[in-house]
Design a protein around this motif. Structure first.
Motif, short mmCIF file in Angstrom:
data_model
loop_
_atom_site.label_atom_id
_atom_site.label_comp_id
_atom_site.label_asym_id
_atom_site.label_seq_id
_atom_site.Cartn_x
_atom_site.Cartn_y
_atom_site.Cartn_z
N MET A 174 35.09 -2.45 28.55
CA MET A 174 35.44 -2.40 29.96
C MET A 174 35.22 -3.77 30.57
SD MET A 174 33.89 0.11 32.88
CE MET A 174 32.25 -0.11 32.22
N SER A 175 36.16 -4.29 31.26
CA SER A 175 36.07 -5.63 31.80
C SER A 175 35.26 -5.63 33.08
CB SER A 175 37.47 -6.18 32.09
OG SER A 175 38.05 -5.52 33.18
N GLY A 176 34.57 -6.76 33.34
CA GLY A 176 33.80 -6.89 34.56
C GLY A 176 34.67 -6.85 35.80
N VAL A 177 35.91 -7.31 35.68
CA VAL A 177 36.81 -7.33 36.83
C VAL A 177 37.01 -5.91 37.36
CG1 VAL A 177 39.13 -7.84 37.61
CG2 VAL A 177 37.97 -9.42 36.06
N VAL A 178 37.16 -4.95 36.43
CA VAL A 178 37.34 -3.56 36.85
C VAL A 178 36.10 -3.06 37.57
CG1 VAL A 178 37.70 -1.21 36.02
CG2 VAL A 178 38.99 -3.09 35.00
N MET A 179 34.92 -3.35 37.03
CA MET A 179 33.69 -2.82 37.59
C MET A 179 33.34 -3.47 38.92
SD MET A 179 32.55 -0.32 35.93
CE MET A 179 31.03 -0.20 36.83
N GLN A 180 33.79 -4.69 39.17
CA GLN A 180 33.43 -5.37 40.41
C GLN A 180 33.91 -4.64 41.65
OE1 GLN A 180 34.85 -9.36 39.85
NE2 GLN A 180 33.25 -9.86 38.38
N GLU A 181 34.86 -3.76 41.51
CA GLU A 181 35.37 -3.03 42.66
C GLU A 181 34.77 -1.63 42.77
OE1 GLU A 181 39.54 -3.00 42.09
OE2 GLU A 181 39.75 -5.19 42.23
N GLN A 182 33.81 -1.33 41.90
CA GLN A 182 33.27 0.03 41.84
C GLN A 182 31.90 0.12 42.51
OE1 GLN A 182 35.44 2.31 40.60
NE2 GLN A 182 36.76 0.51 40.32
N ARG A 183 31.70 1.20 43.25
CA ARG A 183 30.41 1.48 43.88
C ARG A 183 29.83 2.72 43.20
NH1 ARG A 183 29.63 -0.51 49.22
NH2 ARG A 183 28.78 1.49 49.93
N VAL B 84 21.40 -0.89 35.25
CA VAL B 84 21.35 -2.28 34.81
C VAL B 84 22.62 -2.64 34.04
CG1 VAL B 84 20.17 -3.88 33.25
CG2 VAL B 84 18.84 -2.44 34.81
N ARG B 85 23.05 -1.74 33.16
CA ARG B 85 24.27 -1.99 32.39
C ARG B 85 25.46 -2.19 33.32
NH1 ARG B 85 24.65 1.34 26.89
NH2 ARG B 85 22.48 1.38 26.23
N LEU B 86 25.59 -1.30 34.31
CA LEU B 86 26.77 -1.36 35.18
C LEU B 86 26.70 -2.54 36.14
CD1 LEU B 86 27.20 2.45 36.02
CD2 LEU B 86 28.26 1.10 34.18
N SER B 87 25.51 -2.86 36.62
CA SER B 87 25.40 -3.98 37.55
C SER B 87 25.71 -5.31 36.87
CB SER B 87 24.01 -4.02 38.18
OG SER B 87 23.01 -4.33 37.22
N THR B 88 25.34 -5.44 35.58
CA THR B 88 25.64 -6.68 34.87
C THR B 88 27.14 -6.84 34.63
OG1 THR B 88 25.30 -5.61 32.72
CG2 THR B 88 23.41 -6.72 33.71
N GLN B 89 27.88 -5.72 34.74
CA GLN B 89 29.34 -5.78 34.61
C GLN B 89 30.02 -5.95 35.96
OE1 GLN B 89 30.31 -2.18 32.47
NE2 GLN B 89 28.82 -2.62 30.89
N GLY B 90 29.23 -6.06 37.01
CA GLY B 90 29.80 -6.35 38.31
C GLY B 90 29.86 -5.21 39.29
N ALA B 91 29.45 -4.01 38.89
CA ALA B 91 29.47 -2.88 39.80
C ALA B 91 28.40 -3.04 40.87
CB ALA B 91 29.26 -1.57 39.05
N ALA C 158 28.88 5.40 50.83
CA ALA C 158 30.05 5.95 50.13
C ALA C 158 30.06 5.36 48.72
CB ALA C 158 31.32 5.59 50.87
N CYS C 159 30.42 6.19 47.75
CA CYS C 159 30.45 5.69 46.38
C CYS C 159 31.67 6.23 45.66
CB CYS C 159 29.17 6.09 45.63
SG CYS C 159 28.93 7.88 45.46
N ASP C 160 32.10 5.47 44.65
CA ASP C 160 33.21 5.91 43.80
C ASP C 160 32.72 6.90 42.74
OD1 ASP C 160 35.35 4.05 44.83
OD2 ASP C 160 33.87 2.57 44.15
#
Length: 283
Positions: A1-10, A25-32, A66-68
């Motif tokens: 999964m690319s960080g670009v995708v996760m950067q838009e996720q809450r 921690v895993r998700l935040s390091t990918q930009g979420a 609000a979260c995705d």
């Protein structure tokens, strides 16, 4: 999964304990953007935005973002039925009611304790769930609440979780205790790192547009009689088994991870040996 995708996720992780924190921690390091909801937030690592609240008290949940994606990963501090119900049923309802908008998907962590099979049979997502304990019945009620919430939802049933900080079995063995060989009793386990890995994996599938199943049973590849696990630990620790003592556990069954593996997940620790070797190395 690319960080670009996760950067838009809450992502909101409600009940952000051990497994939730590893996931966050895993998700935040990918930009979420990750929010961790728990009573005390001072020990949450960098990258997880803490929300100090009590899920069992709706008056503390007035400012949820609000979260995705919502992960409900609460863990009761006691097997007391009242605490179980407040944690797994009432808490989930309160969080769902407090969210300003529904998430795209709800992930609920549950337990293989909902099964009551005792004859060493294999169980999977289609197996009968008729728990003989109040805690198991409450967990089933939590699952039903999630799956009937009107939000796309997935329940993940973890078997016995072990890993750093979860060393009850190891302490028993260190004191010279092992389970008896008869009656035969199968145990099922999953390393906490794989718990977080499974949840991350399912989120990845959802982000890729795949339709998730409503239920996954998450346990490693190798259900093993509990006496074998403890005898192996004793050998690794160079401890003599001086006493045989029944280890309180649910019915004897073998958990199948076939559905989870078919989805593409590969275990970091596929059996207890691979997981415990690393844990013992850190002792």
């Amino acid at each position: 999964m690319s960080g670009v995708v996760m950067q838009e996720q809450r992502v909101l992780i409600a009940g952000c304990g051990d497994v939730g924190t590893q996931l966050g921690v895993r998700l935040s390091t990918q930009g979420a953007q990750v929010f961790g909801l728990r009573r005390t937030i001072n020990q949450l690592p960098a990258g997880i935005h803490g929300i100090a609240a009590d899920m069992t008290d709706p008056d503390t949940l007035g400012t949820l973002p609000a979260c995705d994606w919502l992960f409900y990963t609460a863990a009761a501090k006691s097997r007391d039925p009242d605490i179980y119900r407040r944690t797994y049923v009432d808490g989930l309802k309160h969080v769902l009611d407090a969210l300003p908008t529904p998430p795209r998907h709800l992930f609920l962590t549950s337990s293989s304790g909902v099964y009551a099979q005792t004859e060493h049979e294999w169980v999977d997502e289609q197996s009968v769930t008729e728990p003989d304990s109040e805690s198991g019945r409450i967990l089933l009620a939590s699952e039903q609440l999630a799956l009937s919430s009107g939000i796309p939802a997935t329940v993940v049933r973890f078997s016995g979780i072990y890993g750093p900080g979860r060393n009850h079995l190891q302490r028993l063995v260190e004191s010279g205790i092992a389970a008896p060989r008869e009656p035969l009793h199968y145990s099922n386990r999953i390393h906490s790192a794989d718990c977080a890995g499974v949840l991350e994996h399912l989120l990845q599938l959802a982000l890729q547009g795949q339709t998730l199943k409503p239920l996954y049973l998450a346990s490693d590849d190798a259900p093993t009689p509990i006496h074998e696990v403890m005898e192996w630990l004793a050998a690794e620790l160079e401890v003599e088994v001086r006493e045989r003592q029944a280890v309180r556990r649910g019915g004897s069954k073998r958990c199948s991870n076939r559905r989870l593996r078919a989805s593409g997940y590969r275990f970091r620790y596929p059996d207890f040996r691979s997981g415990y070797v690393e844990l013992l190395r850190k002792v």
